[in-house]
Scaffold this active site. Structure first.
Site, short mmCIF file in Angstrom:
data_model
loop_
_atom_site.label_atom_id
_atom_site.label_comp_id
_atom_site.label_asym_id
_atom_site.label_seq_id
_atom_site.Cartn_x
_atom_site.Cartn_y
_atom_site.Cartn_z
N ASN A 9 0.88 -1.17 0.00
CA ASN A 9 0.00 0.00 0.00
C ASN A 9 0.92 1.22 0.00
O ASN A 9 1.54 1.52 1.02
CB ASN A 9 -0.88 -0.02 1.25
CG ASN A 9 -1.69 1.26 1.41
OD1 ASN A 9 -1.77 2.07 0.48
ND2 ASN A 9 -2.29 1.46 2.57
N TRP A 10 1.01 1.86 -1.15
CA TRP A 10 1.96 2.97 -1.27
C TRP A 10 1.41 4.29 -0.74
O TRP A 10 2.11 5.29 -0.73
CB TRP A 10 2.41 3.13 -2.73
CG TRP A 10 3.45 2.10 -3.12
CD1 TRP A 10 4.09 1.22 -2.29
CD2 TRP A 10 3.99 1.87 -4.42
NE1 TRP A 10 4.99 0.47 -3.00
CE2 TRP A 10 4.95 0.84 -4.31
CE3 TRP A 10 3.76 2.42 -5.69
CZ2 TRP A 10 5.68 0.37 -5.41
CZ3 TRP A 10 4.48 1.95 -6.78
CH2 TRP A 10 5.43 0.94 -6.64
N LYS A 11 0.16 4.33 -0.37
CA LYS A 11 -0.44 5.56 0.16
C LYS A 11 -0.13 6.73 -0.79
O LYS A 11 -0.08 6.51 -1.99
CB LYS A 11 0.07 5.80 1.59
CG LYS A 11 -0.10 4.55 2.46
CD LYS A 11 0.10 4.75 3.91
CE LYS A 11 -0.10 3.42 4.62
NZ LYS A 11 -0.07 3.51 6.07
N HIS A 96 -9.55 1.26 4.49
CA HIS A 96 -8.29 1.40 5.23
C HIS A 96 -8.52 2.33 6.42
O HIS A 96 -9.31 3.28 6.33
CB HIS A 96 -7.21 1.96 4.30
CG HIS A 96 -5.85 1.95 4.93
ND1 HIS A 96 -5.44 2.93 5.80
CD2 HIS A 96 -4.84 1.06 4.84
CE1 HIS A 96 -4.21 2.63 6.22
NE2 HIS A 96 -3.83 1.50 5.65
N GLU A 98 -6.90 4.71 7.56
CA GLU A 98 -6.70 6.14 7.27
C GLU A 98 -7.93 6.73 6.58
O GLU A 98 -8.29 7.88 6.82
CB GLU A 98 -5.42 6.33 6.43
CG GLU A 98 -4.17 6.15 7.28
CD GLU A 98 -2.95 5.65 6.54
OE1 GLU A 98 -2.89 5.75 5.30
OE2 GLU A 98 -2.04 5.13 7.23
N GLU A 168 -5.74 -5.05 10.12
CA GLU A 168 -4.72 -4.06 10.43
C GLU A 168 -5.07 -3.36 11.74
O GLU A 168 -5.87 -2.42 11.75
CB GLU A 168 -4.64 -3.01 9.32
CG GLU A 168 -4.27 -3.57 7.97
CD GLU A 168 -3.62 -2.52 7.08
OE1 GLU A 168 -2.49 -2.75 6.66
OE2 GLU A 168 -4.24 -1.47 6.85
N GLY A 174 2.09 2.12 10.85
CA GLY A 174 3.05 3.23 10.77
C GLY A 174 3.69 3.58 12.10
O GLY A 174 4.34 4.62 12.23
N SER A 214 3.08 -2.14 10.36
CA SER A 214 4.51 -2.16 10.65
C SER A 214 5.21 -3.47 10.25
O SER A 214 6.14 -3.90 10.92
CB SER A 214 4.77 -1.86 12.13
OG SER A 214 4.35 -0.54 12.42
N GLY A 235 2.91 -1.12 4.29
CA GLY A 235 2.97 0.30 3.95
C GLY A 235 4.43 0.72 3.82
O GLY A 235 5.07 0.48 2.79
N GLY A 236 4.96 1.31 4.87
CA GLY A 236 6.31 1.89 4.86
C GLY A 236 7.38 1.02 4.21
O GLY A 236 8.13 1.49 3.34
P1 PGA Z 1 2.68 0.27 7.66
O1 PGA Z 1 1.28 0.52 6.92
O2 PGA Z 1 3.26 -1.00 7.12
O3 PGA Z 1 3.52 1.48 7.31
O4 PGA Z 1 2.39 0.19 9.12
C1 PGA Z 1 0.38 -0.54 6.68
C2 PGA Z 1 -0.89 -0.01 6.07
O5 PGA Z 1 -1.29 1.12 6.39
O6 PGA Z 1 -1.54 -0.69 5.25
#
Ligand code: PGA
Length: 250
Positions: A9-11, A96, A98, A168, A174, A214, A235-236
């Site tokens: 997930n590149w956001k 998600h 967010e 999640e 994050g 994470s 994500g990250g």
């Molecule tokens: P993260 O993000 O790996 O940076 O914690 C995961 C996500 O939001 O899908």
């Protein structure tokens, strides 16, 4: 057998060019074949990534990070399921945390988005998860149940066959605080139980449930060793080709 999915997930990271450079570098590496690699870049990079994928002969699925709950209309700034598919999306992340927290998406909207995705044969990847406060109050299971039931009620078992779930925990996204494999597996097991109540055991057994929050190269193997963990939504650590490759090839 549920084939593992390692999804990125590149956001709101990577321009079209940065996304293509990333994919070319990934395509030059050798990827283990007994798992699927999915990438959700920003909308603006979907089409370029799906043509790069075809040229580079790397096999992966490109997806969107959200879609509109509407079919079409006067919704400035929104992208419909049909538009995402035309651009090359094969799946879409829905709900998600967010989107839920920053953009106040409700379970009712998430249900409509799931419906729009299924109408266009876009695979919905439904995200669920509790906040730190909910976990500390012992509400994890009730939160997961409500999110799943409200997002998925009314769908028939055959229609949701392509569904993927991403568990999640919000406190792990994050933050560097990854859930322990046991704790994550417990939540996955519960999610599968709710899916079995909704759609029957046979269908629930086929649905892949990914862990997100994470995920880093050093944690992936232990997570993947758990029975009900069928992959990861990253994500990250998916933004850098080296760390994403390490996660893919765990
Ligand atoms: P993260 O993000 O790996 O940076 O914690 C995961 C996500 O939001 O899908």
């Amino acid at each position: 057998m549920r084939k593992p999915i390692i999804a990125a997930n590149w956001k709101m990271y990577k321009t079209q060019k940065e996304a293509v450079d990333f994919l070319e570098s990934l395509a030059a590496s050798s990827l283990k074949e007994d798992r699927e690699v999915w990438i959700a870049p920003p909308f603006t990079a979907i089409s370029a990534l799906s043509s790069t994928e075809k040229k580079a002969k790397i096999s992966l699925k490109i997806g969107a990070q959200t879609i509109s709950e509407h079919t079409e209309g006067a919704f400035t700034g929104e992208i419909s399921a049909r538009m995402a598919v035309e651009a090359g999306a094969q799946f879409v992340i829905i709900g998600h945390s967010e989107r839920r927290q920053i953009f106040h998406e409700t379970n009712a909207q998430i249900r409509k988005k799931t419906e729009k995705a299924l109408e266009q044969s876009l695979i919905p990847m439904l995200c669920v998860g509790e906040t730190e406060g909910e976990r500390s109050l012992g509400q994890t299971n009730s939160v997961l149940k409500k999110q799943l039931e409200e997002a998925l009620h009314g769908f028939s078992s055959p229609s949701i066959q392509s569904l993927v779930i991403a568990y999640e925990p919000v406190w792990a996204i994050g933050t560097g605080k990854v859930a322990t494999p046991e704790l994550a597996n417990e939540a996955h097991h519960y999610v599968r139980k709710v899916l079995a109540d909704l759609f029957g055991l046979e269908v629930a057994k086929e649905i892949r449930i990914l862990y997100g929050g994470s995920v880093k190269p050093e944690f992936i193997k232990d997570l993947m060793d758990e029975r009900d963990i069928d992959g990861a939504l990253v994500g990250g650590a998916s933004l850098n080709p080296d760390s994403f490759l390490k996660i893919i090839n765990y």
